[in-house]
Each structure stands twice: as C-alpha cells, then as structure tokens.
Design an enzyme around this catalytic site. Structure first.
Site, PDB file in Angstrom:
ATOM      1  N   TRP A 101      22.536 -12.209  59.951  1.00  0.00           N
ATOM      2  CA  TRP A 101      21.445 -12.226  60.932  1.00  0.00           C
ATOM      3  C   TRP A 101      20.095 -12.102  60.240  1.00  0.00           C
ATOM      4  O   TRP A 101      19.123 -12.723  60.652  1.00  0.00           O
ATOM      5  CB  TRP A 101      21.639 -11.132  61.974  1.00  0.00           C
ATOM      6  CG  TRP A 101      22.859 -11.370  62.820  1.00  0.00           C
ATOM      7  CD1 TRP A 101      23.957 -10.574  62.914  1.00  0.00           C
ATOM      8  CD2 TRP A 101      23.108 -12.493  63.680  1.00  0.00           C
ATOM      9  NE1 TRP A 101      24.872 -11.136  63.777  1.00  0.00           N
ATOM     10  CE2 TRP A 101      24.384 -12.307  64.260  1.00  0.00           C
ATOM     11  CE3 TRP A 101      22.381 -13.647  64.015  1.00  0.00           C
ATOM     12  CZ2 TRP A 101      24.949 -13.223  65.162  1.00  0.00           C
ATOM     13  CZ3 TRP A 101      22.942 -14.554  64.905  1.00  0.00           C
ATOM     14  CH2 TRP A 101      24.196 -14.342  65.466  1.00  0.00           C
ATOM     15  N   ASP A 171      15.334  -5.961  63.733  1.00  0.00           N
ATOM     16  CA  ASP A 171      16.317  -6.451  64.697  1.00  0.00           C
ATOM     17  C   ASP A 171      17.301  -5.305  64.930  1.00  0.00           C
ATOM     18  O   ASP A 171      18.030  -4.909  64.017  1.00  0.00           O
ATOM     19  CB  ASP A 171      17.022  -7.679  64.096  1.00  0.00           C
ATOM     20  CG  ASP A 171      18.163  -8.211  64.964  1.00  0.00           C
ATOM     21  OD1 ASP A 171      18.483  -7.592  65.997  1.00  0.00           O
ATOM     22  OD2 ASP A 171      18.726  -9.251  64.585  1.00  0.00           O
ATOM     23  N   LYS A 195      25.026  -6.505  73.032  1.00  0.00           N
ATOM     24  CA  LYS A 195      25.873  -5.706  72.154  1.00  0.00           C
ATOM     25  C   LYS A 195      26.052  -4.307  72.747  1.00  0.00           C
ATOM     26  O   LYS A 195      27.151  -3.814  72.836  1.00  0.00           O
ATOM     27  CB  LYS A 195      25.251  -5.585  70.754  1.00  0.00           C
ATOM     28  CG  LYS A 195      24.864  -6.927  70.139  1.00  0.00           C
ATOM     29  CD  LYS A 195      26.052  -7.760  69.720  1.00  0.00           C
ATOM     30  CE  LYS A 195      25.740  -9.240  69.552  1.00  0.00           C
ATOM     31  NZ  LYS A 195      24.915  -9.573  68.434  1.00  0.00           N
TER      32      LYS A 195
END
Ligand SMILES: *Cc1c(COP(=O)(O)O)cnc(C)c1O
Length: 360
Positions: A101, A171, A195
């Site tokens: 990511w 993030d 999530k």
C-alpha cells in the site's frame, strides 16, 4: 448456518450490535418513514447523522479544533492521488516503503511530482520496519508519507518516523480506531473504513487546516480538492450516506466499550493470545519481527504450502473463514480487527493446536 468468525483483511467483521441496530432501523429510521438509504443527504435527519458521527469521532480520537474531518468516497486508493495533488507545493515528497500500500501510494505520487523512497523494507519481504529515527528527509519535501499499519505484511509503526519538521501523512486504513492516537503528530491521517470502522465506500480524511488550500496542482479534479469538501462539511455532492450512518454506529459502539484505551487493551489481549501460541508452536511461525508486530493483521506460515492450503480449507469447514494469506506472503493471515471477539481468536488458537497435533 449461523455467523462465522471472519478473519478477512477487509471488508471485515462489524460488531453484531451495530448490524442488529441497522437491521431494526432498516425500514423506518427514527420515525422518518424511510430507510437512511432513501433519505436526502440535505435533510435535517441526515444532517444530524453526519454531524453526530463527526462529533463522536472527534471525541474518540481527541481531534483538535484545527483539524477537519472529511467523509469522502473513492477509497484509500484515491487518497494516494489526492494527497500529492493537494499537498505537493514544491512537487517533492518523501515516502517510506513498508509494503504494497505504501508502494502504491509512492507510485501514484510519482505521477505528480518527485516522490523519493527514503527508506524501505522490501529486502526482507516487508517483514520489519526500517529505522526511521534519522532519515535523509528532503530539504524541500512537502510531506513525509507512511502506511502506519501494513495490512498485508502485518507490521505497525510503534513510534512515528522523525520527519524533521515536515508534515506527516499516514494511511491508517487498517489500524483506524484500534488504539489511541496523538492526532497533533500528523498533518493528514486517512483511512478506508472497510477494515475497522464500517462498510466499504467511505474514506475518512483528518487534516490540519493549514494544509487545506486553494493552491492545488493544475488539473486537480474538483472532487479531489480537500478545500471543496472542507468548505461544504463533506456535503459538496452526495456523500456515501448509508456508510457514514454505519460508521456513526461503530463510533458509538466503541464509546460504549470504553473508547480507544479500552479498544487497545482488548486488541492487545487478542493479539497476545495468537502471538504467544505462534511463538511456542513447532508447526506455525509468525512472519514478522517481534518488535514491529501489528495488533490487527497476523500473518503466519507452516513452511509447507500444501499444509497451509489444508489448514485454510479445514479452518473454513470449522467456521474460521478467510485465513488465506496474501499471495505475496503465502501461508495464512488472521485479521483480528476491533469487531473480532476474543472468543474468535480463542477458537482459532484451539483449532491451530488441534491441527498441529494431527499434522506433526
Ligand atoms: C485496504 C487498504 C487500502 C486500499 O483501500 P481501498 O479503500 O480499497 O482503496 C489502502 N491502504 C491500506 C493500508 C489498506 O489496508
């Protein structure tokens, strides 16, 4: 069949109490005569839903008044572009590459300016975090970027990097609301909510006001300008209304559980059960160095691909689903977010013990 223990990395489990409440309100939300899905986002009823969600999130995370909270669409991935388009005044940013990511964010930023990879743990399949105490931060860097919890590899920054005065952008998709956080240490925090916070379709951006300016890169789409959304309190266009409503319920659920301190204790207890088992197991092995282990995502392997596949298959039959690891790590991964009960991790560890006995 009843509800299973879902160890998916995302979309992931939501608290049963939240789902039940949403079900109860599905057809007629608080005597409005309609579902939240059918409601105008300009209505008084929805206004109070989004305002209360923001208020509860601010309370939970102790967000200072000089930070805006934005409820947006496009997922965490769209922020990979929005961040450089809004923040790259000098067209330079430093990225710490600790997994896929972070790498994707870095690649996206490279489209818009000079993104520097100033540290990386790619040499050991991202199984640790690089030392970030004295990095070669660029003189003219507009920000320093991290992915705080690496969902795929199971590492988490326990101390934030020394950015030498540059704004930190993080993030936090997979550690959102899992433990207390000092918002003042960041310029921007963002996370896709699927999530740990809510259903897919919402990304929450928490951003310091001085970083919200008209001065975005040429060609920045209106929908990607933080100022547009900040000025209209996330109601510039139709927001992901139903998702925001569910996030609001999750915020209240966390408050009811005692807030982020309590969440952290709960998460530590769950993770410890699994890590302690892994550390003494002769069959299973965690893939991450101890000091960088995530409380949320726990990858592990047997070292034998066939046995891994057998484990995943038999676990599924036992009501423990989505334990297959990411293809770049192999093996297994148990994602044990806020909504995973302790009993779920207990059931997993019991199953692993039994599997170990049967297969060694
Ligand atoms: C899942 C995930 C993403 C991608 O989120 P989308 O909402 O699907 O774009 C980005 N970063 C992290 C850390 C993630 O876990």
């Amino acid at each position: 069949m009843g509800r299973i223990y879902n160890f998916s990395a995302g979309p992931a489990m939501l608290p049963v109490e939240v789902l039940q409440e949403a079900a109860d309100e599905m057809l007629n939300y608080k005597d409005s005569g309609m579902s939240v899905m059918e409601m105008s986002h300009r209505s008084k009823v929805f206004e109070s839903i989004i305002q209360e969600a923001e208020k509860d999130l601010r309370e939970l995370m102790n967000i200072p008044d000089n930070y805006k909270v934005l409820f947006l669409q496009g997922g965490a991935s769209q922020q990979f572009a929005a961040v450089p388009m809004n923040l790259m005044k000098n067209k330079v940013a430093d990225y710490i590459i600790t997994g896929q990511w972070a790498k994707k964010a870095y690649q996206e930023a490279s489209i818009y300016g000079k993104a520097n990879a100033i540290a990386s743990s790619a040499d050991k399949t991202f199984s640790y975090l690089p030392d970030c105490t004295d990095l070669p931060i660029s003189e003219d860097a507009d920000y320093v970027y991290i992915c705080e919890n690496n969902t795929i590899y199971g590492t988490k920054f326990k101390t934030l990097p020394n950015t030498k005065g540059k704004p930190l952008v993080a993030d936090i998709s997979s550690c959102f609301l899992s433990e207390p956080v000092d918002v003042t240490k960041y310029g921007v925090l963002f996370g896709g909510v699927q999530k740990n916070v809510g259903p897919a379709g919402v990304v929450i951006v928490i951003i310091r006001e001085d970083l919200i300016t008209e001065d975005t890169l040429p060609g920045t789409p209106t929908m990607l300008k933080y100022k547009i959304h900040a000025d209209s309190a996330s109601l510039y266009n139709t927001p992901p209304a139903y998702g925001i409503y569910i996030c609001g319920k999750v915020f209240k659920w966390i408050k009811g559980m005692g807030g982020l301190e309590a969440m952290k204790k709960r998460n530590e207890k769950k993770a410890k059960l699994l890590y302690d088992f892994l550390d003494q197991s002769k069959l299973f092995k965690g893939t991450v160095v101890k000091e960088d282990r995530s409380l949320m995502n726990v990858p592990f392997v047997t070292g034998n691909e066939e046995l891994d596949a057998k484990f995943v298959k038999e676990a599924k039959a036992a009501g423990l689903e989505n334990l297959k690891g990411h293809r770049t790590v192999g093996g297994m991964r148990a994602s044990i977010y806020n909504a995973m009960p302790y009993e779920g991790v207990e059931a997993l560890v019991e199953f692993m013990k039994k599997f170990e006995e049967e297969n060694s």
